[in-house]
Design an enzyme around this catalytic site. Structure first.
Site, PDB file in Angstrom:
ATOM      1  N   GLU A 272     -95.970  -1.085  26.026  1.00 22.35           N
ATOM      2  CA  GLU A 272     -96.157  -2.510  26.327  1.00 22.35           C
ATOM      3  C   GLU A 272     -95.242  -3.372  25.461  1.00 22.35           C
ATOM      4  O   GLU A 272     -94.749  -4.412  25.901  1.00 22.35           O
ATOM      5  CB  GLU A 272     -97.620  -2.929  26.130  1.00 22.35           C
ATOM      6  CG  GLU A 272     -98.593  -2.218  27.041  1.00 22.35           C
ATOM      7  CD  GLU A 272     -98.220  -2.310  28.506  1.00 22.35           C
ATOM      8  OE1 GLU A 272     -97.792  -3.380  28.957  1.00 22.35           O
ATOM      9  OE2 GLU A 272     -98.346  -1.275  29.203  1.00 22.35           O
ATOM     10  N   TRP A 275     -92.076  -3.384  27.223  1.00 24.73           N
ATOM     11  CA  TRP A 275     -92.065  -4.325  28.354  1.00 24.73           C
ATOM     12  C   TRP A 275     -91.716  -5.729  27.857  1.00 24.73           C
ATOM     13  O   TRP A 275     -90.984  -6.471  28.500  1.00 24.73           O
ATOM     14  CB  TRP A 275     -93.438  -4.382  29.049  1.00 24.73           C
ATOM     15  CG  TRP A 275     -93.575  -3.417  30.178  1.00 24.73           C
ATOM     16  CD1 TRP A 275     -94.286  -2.254  30.154  1.00 24.73           C
ATOM     17  CD2 TRP A 275     -92.996  -3.509  31.494  1.00 24.73           C
ATOM     18  NE1 TRP A 275     -94.179  -1.625  31.374  1.00 24.73           N
ATOM     19  CE2 TRP A 275     -93.408  -2.369  32.209  1.00 24.73           C
ATOM     20  CE3 TRP A 275     -92.181  -4.449  32.130  1.00 24.73           C
ATOM     21  CZ2 TRP A 275     -93.025  -2.143  33.545  1.00 24.73           C
ATOM     22  CZ3 TRP A 275     -91.791  -4.213  33.451  1.00 24.73           C
ATOM     23  CH2 TRP A 275     -92.208  -3.077  34.134  1.00 24.73           C
ATOM     24  N   TRP A 303     -93.192 -20.142  51.566  1.00 23.32           N
ATOM     25  CA  TRP A 303     -94.364 -20.419  50.725  1.00 23.32           C
ATOM     26  C   TRP A 303     -95.072 -21.641  51.274  1.00 23.32           C
ATOM     27  O   TRP A 303     -94.441 -22.529  51.852  1.00 23.32           O
ATOM     28  CB  TRP A 303     -93.924 -20.713  49.277  1.00 23.32           C
ATOM     29  CG  TRP A 303     -93.184 -19.595  48.601  1.00 23.32           C
ATOM     30  CD1 TRP A 303     -91.836 -19.490  48.459  1.00 23.32           C
ATOM     31  CD2 TRP A 303     -93.739 -18.428  47.991  1.00 23.32           C
ATOM     32  NE1 TRP A 303     -91.506 -18.331  47.787  1.00 23.32           N
ATOM     33  CE2 TRP A 303     -92.671 -17.656  47.488  1.00 23.32           C
ATOM     34  CE3 TRP A 303     -95.044 -17.953  47.812  1.00 23.32           C
ATOM     35  CZ2 TRP A 303     -92.849 -16.449  46.819  1.00 23.32           C
ATOM     36  CZ3 TRP A 303     -95.218 -16.752  47.140  1.00 23.32           C
ATOM     37  CH2 TRP A 303     -94.137 -16.014  46.657  1.00 23.32           C
ATOM     38  N   ASN A 338    -104.700  -8.847  30.661  1.00 25.42           N
ATOM     39  CA  ASN A 338    -103.515  -8.525  31.465  1.00 25.42           C
ATOM     40  C   ASN A 338    -103.848  -8.106  32.893  1.00 25.42           C
ATOM     41  O   ASN A 338    -103.206  -8.557  33.842  1.00 25.42           O
ATOM     42  CB  ASN A 338    -102.700  -7.423  30.774  1.00 25.42           C
ATOM     43  CG  ASN A 338    -101.468  -7.057  31.567  1.00 25.42           C
ATOM     44  OD1 ASN A 338    -100.635  -7.912  31.837  1.00 25.42           O
ATOM     45  ND2 ASN A 338    -101.373  -5.807  31.985  1.00 25.42           N
ATOM     46  N   TRP A 356     -94.874 -18.606  43.261  1.00 21.74           N
ATOM     47  CA  TRP A 356     -95.169 -18.089  41.919  1.00 21.74           C
ATOM     48  C   TRP A 356     -94.853 -19.118  40.844  1.00 21.74           C
ATOM     49  O   TRP A 356     -95.457 -19.124  39.772  1.00 21.74           O
ATOM     50  CB  TRP A 356     -94.439 -16.766  41.643  1.00 21.74           C
ATOM     51  CG  TRP A 356     -92.933 -16.770  41.809  1.00 21.74           C
ATOM     52  CD1 TRP A 356     -92.241 -16.356  42.888  1.00 21.74           C
ATOM     53  CD2 TRP A 356     -91.956 -17.199  40.841  1.00 21.74           C
ATOM     54  NE1 TRP A 356     -90.891 -16.497  42.682  1.00 21.74           N
ATOM     55  CE2 TRP A 356     -90.681 -17.005  41.432  1.00 21.74           C
ATOM     56  CE3 TRP A 356     -92.009 -17.711  39.555  1.00 21.74           C
ATOM     57  CZ2 TRP A 356     -89.492 -17.322  40.773  1.00 21.74           C
ATOM     58  CZ3 TRP A 356     -90.827 -18.018  38.895  1.00 21.74           C
ATOM     59  CH2 TRP A 356     -89.585 -17.833  39.501  1.00 21.74           C
ATOM     60  N   TRP A 379     -95.076 -13.052  36.417  1.00 26.21           N
ATOM     61  CA  TRP A 379     -95.263 -13.754  37.700  1.00 26.21           C
ATOM     62  C   TRP A 379     -94.368 -13.175  38.783  1.00 26.21           C
ATOM     63  O   TRP A 379     -94.802 -12.944  39.900  1.00 26.21           O
ATOM     64  CB  TRP A 379     -95.048 -15.266  37.531  1.00 26.21           C
ATOM     65  CG  TRP A 379     -96.340 -15.886  37.129  1.00 26.21           C
ATOM     66  CD1 TRP A 379     -96.747 -16.187  35.865  1.00 26.21           C
ATOM     67  CD2 TRP A 379     -97.445 -16.196  37.988  1.00 26.21           C
ATOM     68  NE1 TRP A 379     -98.029 -16.674  35.879  1.00 26.21           N
ATOM     69  CE2 TRP A 379     -98.478 -16.694  37.177  1.00 26.21           C
ATOM     70  CE3 TRP A 379     -97.669 -16.106  39.354  1.00 26.21           C
ATOM     71  CZ2 TRP A 379     -99.720 -17.093  37.690  1.00 26.21           C
ATOM     72  CZ3 TRP A 379     -98.902 -16.505  39.869  1.00 26.21           C
ATOM     73  CH2 TRP A 379     -99.906 -16.988  39.040  1.00 26.21           C
TER      74      TRP A 379
HETATM   75  C1  LIG Z   1     -98.711 -13.142  35.486  1.00 26.01           C
HETATM   76  C2  LIG Z   1     -98.552 -12.687  34.059  1.00 26.01           C
HETATM   77  C3  LIG Z   1     -98.192 -13.600  33.075  1.00 26.01           C
HETATM   78  C4  LIG Z   1     -98.044 -13.189  31.743  1.00 26.01           C
HETATM   79  N1  LIG Z   1     -97.677 -14.104  30.796  1.00 26.01           N
HETATM   80  C5  LIG Z   1     -97.494 -13.711  29.518  1.00 26.01           C
HETATM   81  C6  LIG Z   1     -97.100 -14.635  28.523  1.00 26.01           C
HETATM   82  O1  LIG Z   1     -96.879 -15.821  28.786  1.00 26.01           O
HETATM   83  N2  LIG Z   1     -96.960 -14.190  27.245  1.00 26.01           N
HETATM   84  C7  LIG Z   1     -97.187 -12.880  26.910  1.00 26.01           C
HETATM   85  O2  LIG Z   1     -97.061 -12.532  25.727  1.00 26.01           O
HETATM   86  N3  LIG Z   1     -97.527 -11.979  27.842  1.00 26.01           N
HETATM   87  C8  LIG Z   1     -97.704 -12.352  29.126  1.00 26.01           C
HETATM   88  N4  LIG Z   1     -98.089 -11.437  30.052  1.00 26.01           N
HETATM   89  C9  LIG Z   1     -98.215 -10.017  29.663  1.00 26.01           C
HETATM   90  C10 LIG Z   1     -99.618  -9.583  29.205  1.00 26.01           C
HETATM   91  O3  LIG Z   1    -100.574 -10.000  30.129  1.00 26.01           O
HETATM   92  C11 LIG Z   1    -100.010 -10.104  27.832  1.00 26.01           C
HETATM   93  O4  LIG Z   1     -98.983  -9.842  26.908  1.00 26.01           O
HETATM   94  C12 LIG Z   1    -101.265  -9.410  27.330  1.00 26.01           C
HETATM   95  O5  LIG Z   1    -102.327  -9.639  28.213  1.00 26.01           O
HETATM   96  C13 LIG Z   1    -101.624  -9.932  25.954  1.00 26.01           C
HETATM   97  O6  LIG Z   1    -102.814  -9.353  25.495  1.00 26.01           O
HETATM   98  P1  LIG Z   1    -102.790  -8.297  24.320  1.00 26.01           P
HETATM   99  O7  LIG Z   1    -101.989  -8.787  23.171  1.00 26.01           O
HETATM  100  O8  LIG Z   1    -104.199  -7.909  24.056  1.00 26.01           O
HETATM  101  O9  LIG Z   1    -102.006  -7.117  25.023  1.00 26.01           O
HETATM  102  P2  LIG Z   1    -101.867  -5.570  24.672  1.00 26.01           P
HETATM  103  O10 LIG Z   1    -102.261  -4.816  25.891  1.00 26.01           O
HETATM  104  O11 LIG Z   1    -102.553  -5.228  23.422  1.00 26.01           O
HETATM  105  O12 LIG Z   1    -100.295  -5.377  24.535  1.00 26.01           O
HETATM  106  C14 LIG Z   1     -99.581  -5.429  23.296  1.00 26.01           C
HETATM  107  C15 LIG Z   1     -98.439  -6.386  23.341  1.00 26.01           C
HETATM  108  O13 LIG Z   1     -97.461  -5.952  24.258  1.00 26.01           O
HETATM  109  C16 LIG Z   1     -96.906  -7.066  24.958  1.00 26.01           C
HETATM  110  N5  LIG Z   1     -97.224  -6.920  26.384  1.00 26.01           N
HETATM  111  C17 LIG Z   1     -98.306  -6.334  26.927  1.00 26.01           C
HETATM  112  N6  LIG Z   1     -98.211  -6.327  28.263  1.00 26.01           N
HETATM  113  C18 LIG Z   1     -97.061  -6.935  28.572  1.00 26.01           C
HETATM  114  C19 LIG Z   1     -96.388  -7.237  29.805  1.00 26.01           C
HETATM  115  N7  LIG Z   1     -96.885  -6.899  30.994  1.00 26.01           N
HETATM  116  N8  LIG Z   1     -95.222  -7.901  29.742  1.00 26.01           N
HETATM  117  C20 LIG Z   1     -94.671  -8.247  28.545  1.00 26.01           C
HETATM  118  N9  LIG Z   1     -95.250  -7.982  27.361  1.00 26.01           N
HETATM  119  C21 LIG Z   1     -96.412  -7.326  27.372  1.00 26.01           C
HETATM  120  C22 LIG Z   1     -97.565  -8.315  24.377  1.00 26.01           C
HETATM  121  O14 LIG Z   1     -96.731  -8.823  23.374  1.00 26.01           O
HETATM  122  C23 LIG Z   1     -98.856  -7.764  23.808  1.00 26.01           C
HETATM  123  O15 LIG Z   1     -99.359  -8.504  22.735  1.00 26.01           O
HETATM  124  C24 LIG Z   1     -98.247 -11.819  31.405  1.00 26.01           C
HETATM  125  C25 LIG Z   1     -98.598 -10.911  32.408  1.00 26.01           C
HETATM  126  C26 LIG Z   1     -98.761 -11.343  33.715  1.00 26.01           C
HETATM  127  C27 LIG Z   1     -99.154 -10.330  34.756  1.00 26.01           C
END
Ligand SMILES: Cc1cc2nc3c(=O)[nH]c(=O)nc-3n(C[C@H](O)[C@H](O)[C@H](O)COP(=O)(O)OP(=O)(O)OC[C@H]3O[C@@H](n4cnc5c(N)ncnc54)[C@H](O)[C@@H]3O)c2cc1C
Length: 462
Positions: A272, A275, A303, A338, A356, A379
Site C-alpha cells: 500500500e 501504491w 456523465w 479504503n 468522478w 477516484w
Molecule cells: C476514491 C479514493 C480516494 C482516496 N483518497 C485518498 C487521499 O486523499 N489520501 C490518501 O492518503 N489516500 C487516499 N486513498 C487511499 C486509501 O483509501 C487511504 O490511504 C487509506 O484508506 C488510509 O487509511 P490507512 O492509513 O488506515 O491505510 P492503510 O491500509 O493502513 O495503508 C497504509 C498507507 O498506505 C497508503 N495507501 C493505502 N492505500 C492506498 C491507495 N489505494 N492509494 C494510495 N495510497 C494508499 C496510505 O498512505 C496509507 O496510510 C483513496 C482511495 C480511494 C479509493
C-alpha cells in the site's frame, strides 16, 4: 554556513526530516519557517478538517522545535515572497526544503529557484515525501510506468535511503517576528468534526501501536471496515508527521522476528505504501490527470448532472446502508475506510453516473488525509478511467460488498444510527420496504444502473 532557513511544507516533524537534518548539520543557525496560505473559506480543494489538523501539527512542531533549542517562525502570504523577505531580514545564506512532487509544489519550487538566482541565495531541495523519487523508478526505456505491478517490482529492487536521526541542537536567531500559532479563524473556518489527534508524537504512537499489534492481521482483515486494523497513518504521511521511511523501515524491523504469515501481512501493508508512491509518480509525470481522464479510452463517456443525487450521496442519504455509512463517517471524522472509499466512489460514478471529479473534489474538501495524487488515483481507479484502473465492466455491487465485508453490519450500525435495530441480512439485498422509519428507500436500482453504466462505457469505447 552561518545562517540558513528551513522551509517546512509537508514535513512537519523533527525526526528523519531530510532537509532539516542537512540544514542543522550545515549551518550554525537555522530559522525553521512555515508560510501559512492566505486562501479563504469556500476553497475548491480543501476545508476545515485538514486545516484543523494542520493547526495541531504546527503546535506540536513548535513545541518540538523549542525542545530542540529552536523556534518556529510563522508567516503568511505567497511562500516565495515570504521566504525572500525572511532572507532579506535575516541575511540567511540559503533555503533548505523537502521537494514536493505535485504540480503546484513544483511550480513554487521553480519560482523559488528564479528568486534565489536574482537575490543571490542558495536553495537545497531534498527527496523526502516519498521513499523513491518519481524519476527513480522508470521502465527500461527510461519512461514512467503506467501500470502498478511492474512499477512495484522495480520499486522493490531499488536501494532505499535510511532513517535520519532526530534534530537536537538548533539555534534560531532571537527577536525574529513570528505570527502566533494559527487557529481555524485564520482561514475563516469553523470545524464540527472529530478529527484524529494531530502532531508528531501522536503519529509515532499510532505507528508503534500498529507495528506491535494490528499489522499482524492486516492482510486478512484490511478490507473489513468494522475491524479497525488499518494503520490510520495516511494523514501523517500527508502532513509529514511521519516520514514514509520511518513506516517502511518499521515494517522491515517488524518482519525480522515474525512468522511467515505475519511477514505476508507486513508485505501486503508495504504494498500500500508503494501504491502511494505509484500515484505520486503518476501525478508528477502526467499532471493532466487533475483535469482529464488518465486513459483516453473513455473520453467520450457521458456523465449526468443531478444535484439531488449528489446531495443525497454527500449527506449519506442514498438508501444504500454501506454507502451512507461511509459518507457519514467521512462527514463526522474526515476519514473513510479504503474499502468503503472504493464502494462510494463506484456508486457515485457507476450507479449515479456523476463525474468522478465531483466526488474527488468533495473528498478533498473533507478528508484529513486528502492528498491530490492518491485521491485522484483512487477516484480514477474507481471510475475505470485511471492508471491501472478497475476494468470498467467490474462494477462493485454495494449489496454483495456489504455481505462480504460488513456481514454483521458493525460498520453500518456505527455510522447510521437509524439502522441500529435492523437485522444485518437486510443490508445485503435491495429492500422491498423502508429499513427504518427515518431511512430512505434506495434512490436508484443497482441492477438497472449497472446495465446503464455498461452501455455508456461500451458506447464511449466505440
Ligand atoms: C476514491 C479514493 C480516494 C482516496 N483518497 C485518498 C487521499 O486523499 N489520501 C490518501 O492518503 N489516500 C487516499 N486513498 C487511499 C486509501 O483509501 C487511504 O490511504 C487509506 O484508506 C488510509 O487509511 P490507512 O492509513 O488506515 O491505510 P492503510 O491500509 O493502513 O495503508 C497504509 C498507507 O498506505 C497508503 N495507501 C493505502 N492505500 C492506498 C491507495 N489505494 N492509494 C494510495 N495510497 C494508499 C496510505 O498512505 C496509507 O496510510 C483513496 C482511495 C480511494 C479509493
Amino acid at each position: 554556513m552561518r545562517r540558513v532557513i528551513h522551509w517546512f511544507r509537508r514535513d512537519l516533524r523533527i525526526t528523519d526530516n531530510t532537509a532539516l537534518w542537512h540544514a542543522s548539520t550545515d549551518a550554525e543557525e537555522v530559522i525553521p519557517a512555515y508560510i501559512l496560505s492566505t486562501w479563504k473559506k469556500g476553497h475548491r480543494w480543501t476545508g476545515p478538517n485538514r486545516q484543523e489538523f494542520l493547526c495541531g501539527c504546527l503546535e506540536s512542531l513548535s513545541r518540538n522545535l523549542k525542545a530542540a533549542g529552536g523556534r518556529l517562525i510563522l508567516r503568511t502570504g505567497d511562500p516565495v515572497q515570504e521566504l525572500e523577505q525572511l532572507i532579506h531580514e535575516t541575511n540567511a545564506q540559503a533555503v533548505y526544503f523537502n521537494r514536493g512532487t505535485d504540480p503546484y509544489s513544483i511550480q513554487v519550487q521553480q519560482q523559488l529557484q528564479k528568486t534565489s538566482e536574482k537575490h543571490h541565495f542558495q536553495i537545497f531541495g531534498y527527496k523526502d515525501t516519498t521513499i523513491l523519487d518519481p524519476d527513480e523508478v522508470l521502465n527500461q526505456e527510461g519512461r514512467p510506468f503506467r501500470v502498478f505491478t511492474p512499477y512495484a517490482r522495480t520499486w522493490h529492487q531499488k536501494e532505499k535511503p535510511s532513517v535520519l536521526p532526530i534534530v537536537r541542537a538548533l539555534q534560531t536567531p532571537a527577536a525574529l517576528y513570528s505570527l502566533p500559532l494559527p487557529t481555524l479563524e485564520h482561514w475563516g473556518l469553523i470545524s464540527k468534526t472529530r478529527i484524529i489527534e494531530p502532531g508528531e508524537e501522536a503519529a509515532r504512537k499510532r505507528l508503534t501501536d500498529f507495528l506491535n499489534e494490528a499489522i499482524r492481521a492486516y492482510r486478512e482483515k484490511r478490507n473489513f471496515p468494522g475491524e479497525r486494523v488499518t494503520s490510520r497513518l495516511s494523514q501523517d504521511l500527508r502532513f509529514g508527521t511521519l516520514s514514509p521511511r520511518q513506516v517502511y523501515f518499521g515494517c522491515l524491523a517488524a518482519s525480522k522476528e515474525a512468522s511467515v504469515t505475519v511477514c505476508q501481512s507486513i508485505n501486503s501493508y508495504v504494498n500500500e505504501l508503494v501504491w502511494r508512491e505509484f500515484y505520486m509518480q503518476i501525478l508528477a509525470h502526467f499532471p493532466a490527470v487533475l483535469e482529464n481522464d488518465f486513459s483516453d479510452e473513455f473520453s467520450a463517456l457521458r456523465w449526468d448532472e443531478n444535484d439531488s443525487y449528489f446531495e443525497s450521496w454527500c449527506h449519506g442519504l442514498t438508501g444504500y446502508p454501506i454507502v451512507d455509512a461511509g459518507m457519514r463517517e467521512l462527514n463526522a471524522t474526515g476519514f473513510m475506510h479504503n474499502r468503503v472509499r472504493m464502494i462510494v466512489a463506484m456508486f457515485l460514478t457507476k450507479d449515479l453516473h456523476l463525474h468522478w471529479r465531483k466526488g474527488e473534489q468533495y473528498f478533498m474538501q473533507k478528508l484529513v488525509d486528502g492528498e491530490i495524487a492518491s485521491n485522484n488515483g483512487g477516484w480514477q481507479w474507481s471510475a475505470g478511467t485511471g492508471a491501472d484502473a478497475a476494468p470498467y465492466f467490474r462494477i462493485q455491487n454495494p449489496w454483495t460488498q456489504t455481505k462480504r465485508y460488513d456481514p454483521a453490519g458493525t460498520y453500518i450500525k456505527t455510522w447510521v444510527p437509524e439502522l441500529r435495530g435492523v437485522e444485518p441480512i437486510k443490508f445485503t439485498q435491495p429492500p422491498t420496504e423502508r429499513l427504518a422509519r427515518d431511512y430512505p428507500m434506495p434512490i436508484v436500482d443497482h441492477a438497472t444502473e449497472r446495465l446503464e453504466a455498461l452501455n455508456r462505457f461500451n458506447r464511449a469505447r466505440r
